[in-house]
Design a protein around this motif. Structure first.
Motif, PDB file in Angstrom:
ATOM      1  N   GLY A   1       0.820  -1.204   0.000  1.00 28.28           N
ATOM      2  CA  GLY A   1       0.000   0.000   0.000  1.00 28.28           C
ATOM      3  C   GLY A   1       0.852   1.252   0.000  1.00 28.28           C
ATOM      4  O   GLY A   1       2.082   1.194  -0.028  1.00 28.28           O
ATOM      5  N   PRO A   2       0.195   2.395   0.049  1.00 27.82           N
ATOM      6  CA  PRO A   2       0.916   3.671   0.079  1.00 27.82           C
ATOM      7  C   PRO A   2       1.395   3.983   1.497  1.00 27.82           C
ATOM      8  O   PRO A   2       0.790   4.765   2.222  1.00 27.82           O
ATOM      9  CB  PRO A   2      -0.134   4.678  -0.390  1.00 27.82           C
ATOM     10  CG  PRO A   2      -1.424   4.080   0.081  1.00 27.82           C
ATOM     11  CD  PRO A   2      -1.239   2.580   0.002  1.00 27.82           C
ATOM     12  N   VAL A   3       2.468   3.338   1.899  1.00 29.06           N
ATOM     13  CA  VAL A   3       2.908   3.423   3.289  1.00 29.06           C
ATOM     14  C   VAL A   3       4.180   4.242   3.403  1.00 29.06           C
ATOM     15  O   VAL A   3       4.979   4.304   2.473  1.00 29.06           O
ATOM     16  CB  VAL A   3       3.123   2.009   3.860  1.00 29.06           C
ATOM     17  CG1 VAL A   3       4.269   1.332   3.169  1.00 29.06           C
ATOM     18  CG2 VAL A   3       3.370   2.054   5.343  1.00 29.06           C
ATOM     19  N   ALA A   4       4.337   4.843   4.552  1.00 21.17           N
ATOM     20  CA  ALA A   4       5.578   5.545   4.850  1.00 21.17           C
ATOM     21  C   ALA A   4       6.596   4.540   5.392  1.00 21.17           C
ATOM     22  O   ALA A   4       6.226   3.549   6.025  1.00 21.17           O
ATOM     23  CB  ALA A   4       5.321   6.636   5.887  1.00 21.17           C
ATOM     24  N   GLY A   5       7.858   4.801   5.127  1.00 19.37           N
ATOM     25  CA  GLY A   5       8.929   3.921   5.573  1.00 19.37           C
ATOM     26  C   GLY A   5       8.951   3.640   7.061  1.00 19.37           C
ATOM     27  O   GLY A   5       9.290   2.525   7.461  1.00 19.37           O
ATOM     28  N   PRO A   6       8.602   4.604   7.921  1.00 21.16           N
ATOM     29  CA  PRO A   6       8.681   4.338   9.362  1.00 21.16           C
ATOM     30  C   PRO A   6       7.815   3.171   9.839  1.00 21.16           C
ATOM     31  O   PRO A   6       8.211   2.439  10.739  1.00 21.16           O
ATOM     32  CB  PRO A   6       8.225   5.654  10.001  1.00 21.16           C
ATOM     33  CG  PRO A   6       8.578   6.693   8.989  1.00 21.16           C
ATOM     34  CD  PRO A   6       8.341   6.033   7.654  1.00 21.16           C
ATOM     35  N   ALA A   7       6.659   2.966   9.238  1.00 28.69           N
ATOM     36  CA  ALA A   7       5.803   1.845   9.647  1.00 28.69           C
ATOM     37  C   ALA A   7       6.456   0.516   9.274  1.00 28.69           C
ATOM     38  O   ALA A   7       6.439  -0.436  10.065  1.00 28.69           O
ATOM     39  CB  ALA A   7       4.425   1.963   9.010  1.00 28.69           C
ATOM     40  N   VAL A   8       7.051   0.449   8.092  1.00 23.58           N
ATOM     41  CA  VAL A   8       7.747  -0.765   7.670  1.00 23.58           C
ATOM     42  C   VAL A   8       8.967  -0.969   8.544  1.00 23.58           C
ATOM     43  O   VAL A   8       9.244  -2.085   8.999  1.00 23.58           O
ATOM     44  CB  VAL A   8       8.142  -0.694   6.175  1.00 23.58           C
ATOM     45  CG1 VAL A   8       8.989  -1.890   5.776  1.00 23.58           C
ATOM     46  CG2 VAL A   8       6.898  -0.601   5.304  1.00 23.58           C
ATOM     47  N   ARG A   9       9.692   0.109   8.812  1.00 17.07           N
ATOM     48  CA  ARG A   9      10.888   0.045   9.669  1.00 17.07           C
ATOM     49  C   ARG A   9      10.520  -0.525  11.030  1.00 17.07           C
ATOM     50  O   ARG A   9      11.211  -1.397  11.555  1.00 17.07           O
ATOM     51  CB  ARG A   9      11.506   1.430   9.796  1.00 17.07           C
ATOM     52  CG  ARG A   9      12.442   1.617  10.981  1.00 17.07           C
ATOM     53  CD  ARG A   9      13.761   0.948  10.867  1.00 17.07           C
ATOM     54  NE  ARG A   9      14.511   1.619   9.843  1.00 17.07           N
ATOM     55  CZ  ARG A   9      15.599   1.123   9.292  1.00 17.07           C
ATOM     56  NH1 ARG A   9      16.052  -0.043   9.686  1.00 17.07           N
ATOM     57  NH2 ARG A   9      16.242   1.755   8.372  1.00 17.07           N
ATOM     58  N   ALA A  10       9.448  -0.058  11.628  1.00 13.20           N
ATOM     59  CA  ALA A  10       9.040  -0.526  12.958  1.00 13.20           C
ATOM     60  C   ALA A  10       8.754  -2.029  12.939  1.00 13.20           C
ATOM     61  O   ALA A  10       9.185  -2.755  13.841  1.00 13.20           O
ATOM     62  CB  ALA A  10       7.825   0.252  13.447  1.00 13.20           C
ATOM     63  N   GLU A  11       8.030  -2.487  11.917  1.00 14.57           N
ATOM     64  CA  GLU A  11       7.731  -3.922  11.825  1.00 14.57           C
ATOM     65  C   GLU A  11       9.003  -4.731  11.619  1.00 14.57           C
ATOM     66  O   GLU A  11       9.194  -5.778  12.237  1.00 14.57           O
ATOM     67  CB  GLU A  11       6.745  -4.204  10.685  1.00 14.57           C
ATOM     68  CG  GLU A  11       5.352  -3.703  10.940  1.00 14.57           C
ATOM     69  CD  GLU A  11       4.624  -4.400  12.077  1.00 14.57           C
ATOM     70  OE1 GLU A  11       5.023  -5.510  12.500  1.00 14.57           O
ATOM     71  OE2 GLU A  11       3.631  -3.835  12.554  1.00 14.57           O
ATOM     72  N   LEU A  12       9.895  -4.265  10.735  1.00 14.02           N
ATOM     73  CA  LEU A  12      11.130  -5.008  10.474  1.00 14.02           C
ATOM     74  C   LEU A  12      12.061  -4.994  11.682  1.00 14.02           C
ATOM     75  O   LEU A  12      12.756  -5.987  11.936  1.00 14.02           O
ATOM     76  CB  LEU A  12      11.831  -4.461   9.237  1.00 14.02           C
ATOM     77  CG  LEU A  12      11.117  -4.708   7.904  1.00 14.02           C
ATOM     78  CD1 LEU A  12      11.909  -4.084   6.761  1.00 14.02           C
ATOM     79  CD2 LEU A  12      10.869  -6.187   7.669  1.00 14.02           C
TER      80      LEU A  12
END
Length: 166
Positions: A106-117
Motif C-alpha cells: 500500500g501507500p505506506v511511509a517507511g517508518p511503519a515498515v521500519r518498525a515492523e522489520l
C-alpha cells in the motif's frame, strides 16, 4: 547453487545447513532494513525485496514445521516441547510478515515498515539463536530428507538476491 552432498555428508551437515540458512536470512534482513534508509523510500525494487524476503522466511518456517519438526518429534520425542515453542514463534513471525506485506503493498511511509522489520529482527534473532542451540545436534542425527524438504530452503549460496529465489 551448492554442489550436491553425498547422503552421509548431508546427514552430518543438516544442523550446519540450518545455521547457514539462518545466517543468510539474518543478512538479508540487515540488507532490507539498511535499504529503507536509502533515498527514494519504498521503491518498487525495495518492495519486491521485502516481499521476496517475507516469502523466503515463510517457506523456511513452514518447511521446518512440516518437515524437520515432524521428523524430530518422531525421532527425538523429548524435543516436542521445544518444537511446540518454536512453532508458536513461527505463527507470531507469520503474523508480522503479513503486516509487512500489507504495508509494502500500500501507500505506506517507511517508518511503519521500519518498525515492523525492527520488531521482526529482534524476534528472529532470539528465535534463531534458541533454535540453533536446541536443535543442531539433533538435526545432525536426522536420517531422512534434504535441506529443502526439512528446512524449507536449500542452503543459500550468498550470491543471489532474495528475489531470484522466488
Amino acid at each position: 547453487m551448492h554442489p550436491p552432498f553425498s547422503p552421509s555428508a548431508r546427514l552430518t551437515a543438516l544442523g550446519t545447513q540450518l545455521i547457514e540458512i539462518h545466517d543468510w536470512l539474518r543478512e538479508e534482513l540487515v540488507r532490507l532494513r539498511a535499504s529503507l534508509d536509502s533515498p527514494g523510500g519504498l521503491t518498487r525494487e525495495l518492495r519486491a525485496h521485502c516481499v521476496g524476503f517475507c516469502a523466503a522466511l515463510h517457506r523456511h518456517h513452514t518447511g521446518e514445521d512440516a518437515g524437520a519438526f515432524q521428523v524430530l518429534a518422531e525421532q527425538v520425542p523429548e524435543l516436542r516441547p521445544v518444537l511446540a515453542t518454536l512453532s508458536e514463534d513461527h505463527r507470531v513471525v507469520a503474523s508480522i510478515l503479513t503486516r509487512v506485506e500489507e504495508l509494502v503493498s500500500g501507500p505506506v511511509a517507511g517508518p511503519a515498515v521500519r518498525a515492523e522489520l525492527d520488531g521482526l529482527a529482534a524476534l528472529l534473532e532470539s528465535h534463531f539463536t534458541y533454535e540453533e542451540r536446541t536443535l543442531v545436534a539433533a538435526l545432525d542425527a536426522v536420517s531422512a530428507g534434504t535441506a529443502e524438504e526439512l528446512l524449507g530452503l536449500n542452503v543459500p549460496d550468498g550470491n543471489s538476491a532474495v528475489e531470484e529465489r522466488n
